[in-house]
Design a protein around this motif. Structure first.
Motif, short mmCIF file in Angstrom:
data_model
loop_
_atom_site.label_atom_id
_atom_site.label_comp_id
_atom_site.label_asym_id
_atom_site.label_seq_id
_atom_site.Cartn_x
_atom_site.Cartn_y
_atom_site.Cartn_z
N LEU A 11 47.63 10.51 37.01
CA LEU A 11 49.03 10.08 36.88
C LEU A 11 50.01 11.15 37.34
O LEU A 11 51.21 10.89 37.44
CB LEU A 11 49.34 9.68 35.44
N GLN B 191 42.30 11.16 33.47
CA GLN B 191 43.31 10.11 33.51
C GLN B 191 44.71 10.70 33.70
O GLN B 191 45.52 10.17 34.45
CB GLN B 191 43.26 9.24 32.26
N GLU C 250 56.66 3.81 35.88
CA GLU C 250 57.27 2.92 36.87
C GLU C 250 58.57 2.31 36.33
O GLU C 250 59.56 2.20 37.06
CB GLU C 250 56.28 1.83 37.27
N ARG D 218 47.00 2.95 31.79
CA ARG D 218 47.77 1.90 32.48
C ARG D 218 49.13 1.69 31.82
O ARG D 218 50.13 1.45 32.50
CB ARG D 218 46.98 0.60 32.54
N GLN E 287 51.28 4.55 32.97
CA GLN E 287 51.67 4.30 34.36
C GLN E 287 52.81 3.29 34.42
O GLN E 287 53.78 3.47 35.15
CB GLN E 287 50.46 3.78 35.17
N ALA E 288 52.71 2.22 33.64
CA ALA E 288 53.76 1.20 33.62
C ALA E 288 55.07 1.79 33.10
O ALA E 288 56.15 1.46 33.61
CB ALA E 288 53.33 0.01 32.76
N GLY F 134 40.82 2.67 29.83
CA GLY F 134 41.96 3.08 30.64
C GLY F 134 43.23 2.33 30.28
O GLY F 134 44.23 2.45 30.99
N LEU F 135 43.20 1.56 29.21
CA LEU F 135 44.37 0.79 28.81
C LEU F 135 45.57 1.70 28.55
O LEU F 135 46.68 1.41 29.00
CB LEU F 135 44.06 -0.05 27.57
#
Length: 96
Positions: free
Chosen positions: A75, A71, A29, A22, A25-26, A18-19
């Motif tokens: 998101l 995944q 954000e 993530r 996602q970052a 899931g790296l």
């Protein structure tokens, strides 16, 4: 040479952890923070260049679409929230 070190195996392991999700996602954000800052600048009467925003949003959408399995679906709410922020920024630009 062991199959465990092959590029295909490394890619599968990368997605399994899931790296990549993530990291996407970052990025969503971070872009949200950029949009908030741009909106504050617009609200204070400053002009902002939104050209890079369009390019970055396109790259984020492609990154989400490229995620394996569910995944990308996980998101989706974050991406939709970012879209609402961008729409708010565009509305503010149109008012000023």
């Amino acid at each position: 040479m062991s199959d465990d070190l092959s590029p295909g195996h490394a890619t599968a392991a990368f997605h399994d952890t899931g790296l990549h999700a993530r990291a996407v996602q970052a990025a969503i954000e971070a872009m949200g923070g950029t949009v908030l800052m741009a909106r504050a600048l617009v609200e204070s009467g400053r002009r902002v260049d939104l050209e890079g925003l369009d390019r970055d949003a396109t790259a984020l959408c492609a990154a989400v679409l490229g995620l394996a399995g569910d995944q990308g679906r996980r998101l989706r709410p974050a991406l939709e929230g970012l879209l609402r922020q961008v729409d708010g920024l565009l509305a503010e630009v149109a008012r000023n």
